[in-house]
Design an enzyme around this catalytic site. Structure first.
Site, PDB file in Angstrom:
ATOM      1  N   ALA A  44       0.829  -1.213   0.000  1.00  0.00           N
ATOM      2  CA  ALA A  44       0.000   0.000   0.000  1.00  0.00           C
ATOM      3  C   ALA A  44       0.864   1.263   0.000  1.00  0.00           C
ATOM      4  CB  ALA A  44      -0.918  -0.012   1.222  1.00  0.00           C
TER       5      ALA A  44
ATOM      6  N   LYS B  34       1.991  -4.824   3.553  1.00  0.00           N
ATOM      7  CA  LYS B  34       3.128  -3.925   3.751  1.00  0.00           C
ATOM      8  C   LYS B  34       2.683  -2.500   3.430  1.00  0.00           C
ATOM      9  CE  LYS B  34       6.372  -2.191   1.298  1.00  0.00           C
ATOM     10  NZ  LYS B  34       6.440  -0.861   1.951  1.00  0.00           N
TER      11      LYS B  34
ATOM     12  N   GLU C 276       6.612   2.542   4.366  1.00  0.00           N
ATOM     13  CA  GLU C 276       7.425   2.662   5.593  1.00  0.00           C
ATOM     14  C   GLU C 276       7.332   4.057   6.202  1.00  0.00           C
ATOM     15  OE1 GLU C 276       8.464   2.324   2.532  1.00  0.00           O
ATOM     16  OE2 GLU C 276      10.253   3.530   2.117  1.00  0.00           O
TER      17      GLU C 276
ATOM     18  N   ALA D  91       4.786   3.064 -12.154  1.00  0.00           N
ATOM     19  CA  ALA D  91       6.169   2.609 -12.366  1.00  0.00           C
ATOM     20  C   ALA D  91       6.483   1.409 -11.467  1.00  0.00           C
ATOM     21  CB  ALA D  91       7.137   3.758 -12.085  1.00  0.00           C
TER      22      ALA D  91
ATOM     23  N   GLU E  26      -3.797  -1.420  -8.473  1.00  0.00           N
ATOM     24  CA  GLU E  26      -4.460  -0.104  -8.388  1.00  0.00           C
ATOM     25  C   GLU E  26      -3.364   0.940  -8.518  1.00  0.00           C
ATOM     26  OE1 GLU E  26      -7.534   0.576  -8.294  1.00  0.00           O
ATOM     27  OE2 GLU E  26      -8.626  -1.047  -7.308  1.00  0.00           O
TER      28      GLU E  26
ATOM     29  N   CYS F  36      -5.286   9.604  -5.771  1.00  0.00           N
ATOM     30  CA  CYS F  36      -5.152   9.047  -7.114  1.00  0.00           C
ATOM     31  C   CYS F  36      -6.319   9.433  -8.010  1.00  0.00           C
ATOM     32  CB  CYS F  36      -5.006   7.537  -7.039  1.00  0.00           C
ATOM     33  SG  CYS F  36      -6.295   6.787  -6.036  1.00  0.00           S
TER      34      CYS F  36
ATOM     35  N   GLU G  43       1.426  12.281 -13.371  1.00  0.00           N
ATOM     36  CA  GLU G  43       0.931  12.548 -12.025  1.00  0.00           C
ATOM     37  C   GLU G  43       1.821  13.572 -11.331  1.00  0.00           C
ATOM     38  OE1 GLU G  43       0.656   8.663  -9.987  1.00  0.00           O
ATOM     39  OE2 GLU G  43      -1.309   9.374  -9.368  1.00  0.00           O
TER      40      GLU G  43
END
Ligand code: NAD
Length: 504
Positions: free
Chosen positions: A159, A185, A188, A241, A260, A294, A393
């Protein structure tokens, strides 16, 4: 007057990994700092998960799988209803932690992130009992065909940092409601609320190992999770990417994959639109979560008669917003997630100046906000359709606006990027909005609004925005596999069809 954020160092003193029902430290030997982007100050330092922690988490999920997959839908549903109640009791803690690690204004965390995530739990508590399929029937005449909808096994989920709690909910809920177990995960940079979410699951009685959280970096813990032979499916939310890299590894392992990815949502305003609604919709749609969304409105195309009024309305409204401390109740817009990300956003706007006009914003605020990762709401006009700021983006509080003449041209511009996650169309004419709903290539098209999401409806991309659906009953298509069980019901030893193999 801003209130004080919580002391998360004390809260996660036992460690910042969640395996088999408890917090524990990572074992990678490498440390990570969680930073409050509003001040640039560290709020937590923790030991990252490495491959050994991922292995332990997958083992915990594998151990929990047979009992959880074998539980009745009613039992799983009950556990998820208790999970919702546990989260209700922790809602304010989640609000503060989400604001602290992401820089979200409290109003956004309290009225969007946290209630939206809890509603997702409530939806899947009900949906756990509705795993539909075809009714059994005698399609061949001599056999009874039945369809079983079965969980896949251990799900490996990755995520991003923009909506850590909602992403944890979107990943965990359909997976466990369908009888899978999961290793998630999170980014971090933003581990706090995913850990709290998993703790609430244990408090609610979900068995240890059903939900596990590993907080590590992408190239280390993330890549190991994606390639882990114990993981049956990879569910990834993040940039296009990184999604491509994840897809290569998952495909090599012949794993089910759900992607996603990024978005670049168009905001298409026809000349009969309600101008006030379109202006307010564009500013809210572009600036929600400081533009780190997003589905955010990023490219407005406005039919010529409304263009000038739209640009000045958006510029005035953007300039009137209060940018500041997320913990101040008067704040409209907080900082970006990090200084690094803020600098990336600023660099894209700076490169656009060579060919486009920055109407408002386009810089970081100074004074009391100089230490934070802030960037002012920014409106850009005159950018070419093939320019970086229109095609890629930005993931910040930046909106471009361009004029168009004919309806065909507006629709073509809306479809003219590689992405296809979301879009909106603004008009009072049902034939125009109907046409846009059909012709815009995106997973979601809003009509006279931009952003609302609901647990009952699917969220997912077309084209470079990925494939597969989060939320809604459609997400069960990702997290289950369908088995055909075909039973002879004649009891005849020598079947007619055997003649195709041997004549006797
Ligand atoms: P990112 O792609 O940089 O990282 C996403 C996650 O992937 C992080 O947890 C990261 O640690 C992990 N990762 C990085 N390299 C990896 C690797 N080699 N193997 C496995 N995991 C790896 O994205 P981000 O900057 O965290 O988030 C912003 C992006 O997420 C934007 O592109 C945004 O559009 C996208 N996003 C999409 C949706 C959606 O629903 N489509 C929702 C939210 C965010």
């Amino acid at each position: 007057m801003a209130a004080l954020p919580p002391d998360v160092s004390a809260r996660f003193a036992e460690g910042s990994q969640y395996l088999a029902g408890r917090l524990r430290p990572g074992t990678s030997g490498r440390r990570q700092t969680v930073t409050d982007p509003a001040t640039g100050k560290a709020v937590l330092e923790y030991e990252l998960a490495g491959p050994a922690d991922v292995d332990a988490a997958v083992r915990a999920a594998e151990r929990a799988l047979p009992a959880w997959a074998g539980a009745t839908p009613a039992d799983r549903s009950e556990a998820l209803y208790r999970f919702k109640a546990a989260l209700d009791g922790r809602a304010e803690e989640l609000v503060w932690a989400e604001s602290l690690q992401c820089g979200k204004p409290l109003r956004l965390s309290r009225e969007f992130d946290v209630p939206g995530s809890i509603d997702n739990v409530a939806f899947f508590a009900g949906a756990a009992r509705r795993l539909d399929g075809l009714a059994a029937a005698e399609y061949s005449g001599d056999h009874t065909s039945a369809v079983r909808r079965e969980p896949l096994g251990v799900i490996g989920s990755i995520a991003p940092w923009n909506y850590p709690l909602q992403m944890a909910a979107w990943k965990i809920l359909p997976a466990v409601a369908a009888g899978n177990t999961i290793v998630l995960k999170p980014s971090e940079l933003t581990p706090l609320t995913s850990l709290m979410f998993a703790e609430a699951a244990t408090e609610a009685g979900l068995p240890d190992g059903v939900v596990n959280i590993v907080c590590g970096t992408g190239p280390d813990a993330g890549a190991h999770l994606v390639g882990h032979p114990g993981v049956a499916m990879v569910s990834f939310t993040g940039s296009t990417a990184v999604g491509r890299r994840v897809a290569r590894t998952a495909t090599e392992g012949v794993k089910r994959l759900h992607l996603e990815l990024g978005g670049k949502a168009p905001f298409l305003v026809f000349d009969d639109a309600d101008l006030e609604a379109a202006v307010h919709g564009a500013v809210a749609g572009a600036l929600i979560n400081t533009g780190q969304d997003c589905t955010a409105a990023t490219r407005a195309y406005v039919q010529r008669p409304l263009y000038e009024a739209f640009v000045s309305g958006v510029a005035d409204l953007m300039a009137s917003l209060t940018v500041g401390d997320p913990f101040d109740p008067d704040t409209d817009l907080g900082p970006l997630v990090s200084h690094t990300h803020r600098d990336r956003v600023a660099a894209i706007v700076d490169r656009a100046r060579a060919h486009a006009t920055v109407v408002t914003g386009g810089c970081a605020p100074g004074g009391a906000l100089a230490e934070g990762a802030y960037y002012l709401p920014t409106l850009v006009t005159g950018a070419a359709q093939d320019s970086e700021i229109v095609q890629h983006e930005v993931f910040g509080p930046v909106l471009t606006v361009s004029p168009f003449d004919a309806d065909d041209e507006g629709l073509a511009l809306a479809n003219d990027t590689p992405y296809g996650l979301a879009a909106s169309v603004w008009s009072r004419d049902v034939y125009r909005t109907g046409r846009a709903g059909r012709e815009i290539r995106a997973g979601c098209v809003w009509v006279n609004d931009h952003i609302p999401i609901i647990s009952e409806m699917p969220h997912g991309g077309y084209r470079a925005s990925g494939y597969g659906k989060d939320m809604s009953a459609y997400s069960f298509e990702e997290y289950t596999q369908v088995k055909h069980v075909m039973s002879d019901n004649t009891g005849v030893a020598r079947k007619d069809w055997h003649r195709t193999v041997f004549a006797l």
